[in-house]
Design a protein around this motif. Sequence first.
Motif, PDB file in Angstrom:
ATOM      1  N   PRO A  33       0.831  -1.212   0.000  1.00 27.78           N
ATOM      2  CA  PRO A  33       0.000   0.000   0.000  1.00 27.78           C
ATOM      3  C   PRO A  33       0.864   1.260   0.000  1.00 27.78           C
ATOM      4  CG  PRO A  33       0.006  -1.032   2.171  1.00 27.78           C
ATOM      5  CD  PRO A  33       0.687  -1.990   1.248  1.00 27.78           C
ATOM      6  N   THR A  34       0.408   2.268  -0.705  1.00 31.60           N
ATOM      7  CA  THR A  34       1.128   3.542  -0.766  1.00 31.60           C
ATOM      8  C   THR A  34       0.195   4.686  -0.388  1.00 31.60           C
ATOM      9  OG1 THR A  34       0.620   3.726  -3.133  1.00 31.60           O
ATOM     10  CG2 THR A  34       2.726   2.741  -2.537  1.00 31.60           C
ATOM     11  N   ASP A  35       0.782   5.794   0.021  1.00 29.06           N
ATOM     12  CA  ASP A  35       0.021   6.961   0.449  1.00 29.06           C
ATOM     13  C   ASP A  35      -0.745   7.554  -0.727  1.00 29.06           C
ATOM     14  OD1 ASP A  35      -0.390   9.934   1.131  1.00 29.06           O
ATOM     15  OD2 ASP A  35       0.358   9.125   3.027  1.00 29.06           O
ATOM     16  N   ALA A  36      -1.977   7.945  -0.499  1.00 30.31           N
ATOM     17  CA  ALA A  36      -2.807   8.518  -1.562  1.00 30.31           C
ATOM     18  C   ALA A  36      -2.229   9.825  -2.091  1.00 30.31           C
ATOM     19  CB  ALA A  36      -4.226   8.754  -1.041  1.00 30.31           C
ATOM     20  N   GLY A  37      -1.442  10.515  -1.276  1.00 26.37           N
ATOM     21  CA  GLY A  37      -0.851  11.780  -1.709  1.00 26.37           C
ATOM     22  C   GLY A  37       0.406  11.628  -2.531  1.00 26.37           C
ATOM     23  N   GLY A  38       0.931  10.422  -2.624  1.00 20.70           N
ATOM     24  CA  GLY A  38       2.150  10.196  -3.390  1.00 20.70           C
ATOM     25  C   GLY A  38       2.985   9.089  -2.789  1.00 20.70           C
ATOM     26  N   TRP A  39       3.651   8.336  -3.652  1.00 20.92           N
ATOM     27  CA  TRP A  39       4.464   7.195  -3.224  1.00 20.92           C
ATOM     28  C   TRP A  39       5.476   7.581  -2.162  1.00 20.92           C
ATOM     29  CZ3 TRP A  39       9.629   6.087  -3.216  1.00 20.92           C
ATOM     30  CH2 TRP A  39      10.027   4.743  -3.134  1.00 20.92           C
ATOM     31  N   VAL A  40       6.188   8.686  -2.375  1.00 17.06           N
ATOM     32  CA  VAL A  40       7.279   9.064  -1.478  1.00 17.06           C
ATOM     33  C   VAL A  40       6.801   9.358  -0.066  1.00 17.06           C
ATOM     34  CG1 VAL A  40       7.214  11.563  -1.909  1.00 17.06           C
ATOM     35  CG2 VAL A  40       9.399  10.449  -1.397  1.00 17.06           C
ATOM     36  N   LEU A  41       5.531   9.684   0.109  1.00 12.48           N
ATOM     37  CA  LEU A  41       4.983  10.000   1.426  1.00 12.48           C
ATOM     38  C   LEU A  41       4.733   8.752   2.273  1.00 12.48           C
ATOM     39  CD1 LEU A  41       2.342  12.650   0.294  1.00 12.48           C
ATOM     40  CD2 LEU A  41       4.610  13.105   1.256  1.00 12.48           C
ATOM     41  N   SER A  42       4.769   7.590   1.653  1.00 12.01           N
ATOM     42  CA  SER A  42       4.423   6.350   2.357  1.00 12.01           C
ATOM     43  C   SER A  42       5.415   6.063   3.481  1.00 12.01           C
ATOM     44  CB  SER A  42       4.411   5.176   1.369  1.00 12.01           C
ATOM     45  OG  SER A  42       3.583   5.450   0.263  1.00 12.01           O
ATOM     46  N   GLY A  43       4.919   6.130   4.702  1.00  7.21           N
ATOM     47  CA  GLY A  43       5.750   5.849   5.875  1.00  7.21           C
ATOM     48  C   GLY A  43       6.832   6.859   6.142  1.00  7.21           C
ATOM     49  N   LEU A  44       6.755   8.048   5.548  1.00  7.67           N
ATOM     50  CA  LEU A  44       7.869   8.991   5.575  1.00  7.67           C
ATOM     51  C   LEU A  44       8.132   9.612   6.941  1.00  7.67           C
ATOM     52  CD1 LEU A  44      10.063  10.347   3.928  1.00  7.67           C
ATOM     53  CD2 LEU A  44       8.421  12.106   3.235  1.00  7.67           C
ATOM     54  N   ALA A  45       7.190   9.568   7.850  1.00  7.23           N
ATOM     55  CA  ALA A  45       7.391  10.196   9.160  1.00  7.23           C
ATOM     56  C   ALA A  45       8.501   9.528   9.964  1.00  7.23           C
ATOM     57  CB  ALA A  45       6.086  10.181   9.952  1.00  7.23           C
ATOM     58  N   ASP A  46       8.876   8.307   9.611  1.00  8.99           N
ATOM     59  CA  ASP A  46       9.909   7.561  10.332  1.00  8.99           C
ATOM     60  C   ASP A  46      10.791   6.857   9.303  1.00  8.99           C
ATOM     61  OD1 ASP A  46      11.397   5.621  11.749  1.00  8.99           O
ATOM     62  OD2 ASP A  46       9.884   5.519  13.316  1.00  8.99           O
ATOM     63  N   PRO A  47      12.116   7.017   9.377  1.00  9.18           N
ATOM     64  CA  PRO A  47      12.974   6.361   8.378  1.00  9.18           C
ATOM     65  C   PRO A  47      12.838   4.840   8.374  1.00  9.18           C
ATOM     66  CG  PRO A  47      14.284   7.248  10.197  1.00  9.18           C
ATOM     67  CD  PRO A  47      12.905   7.805  10.346  1.00  9.18           C
ATOM     68  N   GLU A  48      12.497   4.260   9.515  1.00  6.17           N
ATOM     69  CA  GLU A  48      12.342   2.803   9.582  1.00  6.17           C
ATOM     70  C   GLU A  48      11.162   2.315   8.745  1.00  6.17           C
ATOM     71  OE1 GLU A  48      14.119   0.464  11.043  1.00  6.17           O
ATOM     72  OE2 GLU A  48      15.583   1.688  12.130  1.00  6.17           O
ATOM     73  N   THR A  49      10.145   3.159   8.601  1.00  5.37           N
ATOM     74  CA  THR A  49       8.947   2.746   7.866  1.00  5.37           C
ATOM     75  C   THR A  49       8.862   3.360   6.473  1.00  5.37           C
ATOM     76  OG1 THR A  49       7.649   4.573   8.820  1.00  5.37           O
ATOM     77  CG2 THR A  49       7.647   2.469  10.015  1.00  5.37           C
ATOM     78  N   SER A  50       9.791   4.249   6.134  1.00  6.10           N
ATOM     79  CA  SER A  50       9.743   4.911   4.831  1.00  6.10           C
ATOM     80  C   SER A  50       9.848   3.895   3.697  1.00  6.10           C
ATOM     81  CB  SER A  50      10.879   5.923   4.709  1.00  6.10           C
ATOM     82  OG  SER A  50      10.972   6.402   3.374  1.00  6.10           O
ATOM     83  N   ILE A  51       9.028   4.064   2.701  1.00  4.40           N
ATOM     84  CA  ILE A  51       9.070   3.179   1.539  1.00  4.40           C
ATOM     85  C   ILE A  51      10.375   3.340   0.770  1.00  4.40           C
ATOM     86  CG2 ILE A  51       8.009   4.771  -0.136  1.00  4.40           C
ATOM     87  CD1 ILE A  51       6.277   2.340  -1.059  1.00  4.40           C
ATOM     88  N   VAL A  52      11.048   4.481   0.913  1.00  6.40           N
ATOM     89  CA  VAL A  52      12.319   4.682   0.228  1.00  6.40           C
ATOM     90  C   VAL A  52      13.370   3.714   0.770  1.00  6.40           C
ATOM     91  CG1 VAL A  52      14.053   6.356  -0.492  1.00  6.40           C
ATOM     92  CG2 VAL A  52      11.719   7.120  -0.046  1.00  6.40           C
ATOM     93  N   ARG A  53      13.333   3.439   2.067  1.00  8.33           N
ATOM     94  CA  ARG A  53      14.245   2.452   2.667  1.00  8.33           C
ATOM     95  C   ARG A  53      14.098   1.106   1.958  1.00  8.33           C
ATOM     96  NH1 ARG A  53      13.185  -1.053   7.456  1.00  8.33           N
ATOM     97  NH2 ARG A  53      15.194  -1.683   8.390  1.00  8.33           N
ATOM     98  N   GLY A  54      12.857   0.698   1.759  1.00  9.66           N
ATOM     99  CA  GLY A  54      12.621  -0.553   1.068  1.00  9.66           C
ATOM    100  C   GLY A  54      13.066  -0.514  -0.380  1.00  9.66           C
ATOM    101  N   ALA A  55      12.908   0.638  -1.042  1.00 10.58           N
ATOM    102  CA  ALA A  55      13.284   0.756  -2.450  1.00 10.58           C
ATOM    103  C   ALA A  55      14.779   0.577  -2.646  1.00 10.58           C
ATOM    104  CB  ALA A  55      12.837   2.110  -2.995  1.00 10.58           C
ATOM    105  N   VAL A  56      15.586   1.157  -1.749  1.00  9.42           N
ATOM    106  CA  VAL A  56      17.038   0.964  -1.827  1.00  9.42           C
ATOM    107  C   VAL A  56      17.365  -0.519  -1.675  1.00  9.42           C
ATOM    108  CG1 VAL A  56      19.268   1.514  -0.794  1.00  9.42           C
ATOM    109  CG2 VAL A  56      17.512   3.287  -0.983  1.00  9.42           C
ATOM    110  N   CYS A  57      16.684  -1.177  -0.750  1.00 15.87           N
ATOM    111  CA  CYS A  57      16.898  -2.610  -0.555  1.00 15.87           C
ATOM    112  C   CYS A  57      16.469  -3.411  -1.777  1.00 15.87           C
ATOM    113  CB  CYS A  57      16.143  -3.099   0.673  1.00 15.87           C
ATOM    114  SG  CYS A  57      16.856  -2.546   2.236  1.00 15.87           S
ATOM    115  N   ASP A  58      15.434  -2.957  -2.470  1.00 12.19           N
ATOM    116  CA  ASP A  58      15.003  -3.646  -3.681  1.00 12.19           C
ATOM    117  C   ASP A  58      16.119  -3.655  -4.724  1.00 12.19           C
ATOM    118  OD1 ASP A  58      12.567  -3.905  -2.400  1.00 12.19           O
ATOM    119  OD2 ASP A  58      11.578  -2.324  -3.572  1.00 12.19           O
ATOM    120  N   PHE A  59      16.838  -2.532  -4.838  1.00 14.18           N
ATOM    121  CA  PHE A  59      17.940  -2.461  -5.801  1.00 14.18           C
ATOM    122  C   PHE A  59      19.081  -3.388  -5.367  1.00 14.18           C
ATOM    123  CE2 PHE A  59      19.218   0.407  -9.371  1.00 14.18           C
ATOM    124  CZ  PHE A  59      20.429  -0.195  -9.652  1.00 14.18           C
TER     125      PHE A  59
END
Length: 321
Positions: A128-154
């Motif tokens: 699931p992603t934030d309705a306001g934009g992908w980058v906002l998903s879990g962004l309030a905490d680095p542990e839950t940020s979707i960007v953390r997962g994206a780096v791991c995906d690479f």
Amino acid sequence: MRATRPPLTRPHDFFPFWSNTLEALARTLPEPRLGVAVTSPEGARITPVRFRSLDGHAIQGFLITPGERQRDARPDAPPSSGRPLVVSTHGYNSQSNPVLEARHTAASGADLFCFDVRGFGLSRPGCPTDAGGWVLSGLADPETSIVRGAVCDFVRAAEVAVQLEAGRGGIAFHGRSFGGALALMAQAVSPRAAYVAAAVPTLGWTEGRLRLARAGSTREINDHLALHPADRAPFLRSLAYFDTMNFADRIRCPSLVGVGAFDEVVPPATVYAITNRMAPAPEIMELPVSHTDRTDERRWVEFDRRWTAQVARLTGAATGG
């Protein structure tokens, strides 16, 4: 603009954060599953590969190997045991197109592993992603940020490709915009590539980006903060863990970085904030525009020719050619 070099904003636990993140990734087995291979119009073999990344998310990738027609067109192409590998992903709000990717990479004689980042394309289900934009998903905490997962995906995509016995002739990381940022960050935390090509890498210099950019993920963040100003402090704290500038001095391999002199999505100053921290300094190719519909966008083929030629040299180094 070209001299932009703002101070780093690395949190005190930046490196432990990424070390712990990679340890968490390692606890998730990749479990690659191969789908039915198809042949592209150019004769490349495209094999779907489904694998697991951080937090067990399923990621869709594609392993692309040159076909007989491509090898016939390039008689000096190395055998599979000596071909390099390009690991690549897409731009923001996009997804991989393995048929087009096969065409772009063909000149290098390399194998290619491209994939859809979690929350995009064929990797969107179950994420699931934030309705306001992908980058906002879990962004309030680095542990839950979707960007953390994206780096791991690479990082995990490169691991899976090697597990499938690709990359014996050397590995290159590649991406454009969002994909370029992920390529740089992945190389910084898990240095597996001998060469990195990043066209207009984003997510660099958070403070400047929020002020200068007018579209893309930055617009999503600014729109959210306009409505929820109380989120500014936690967002800025979290973004520091994913600011490409903060990774730049850990990229030790030869690299090529593309800059668009006019770009409202990834302003050039935010790219130079990254490159001016890289050591050794990257080769920089500055083109008139990027992220536009102007005719000068066609000149990015010059960038593609440059990095694919460099990847082809990895082949020569690996095979004694």
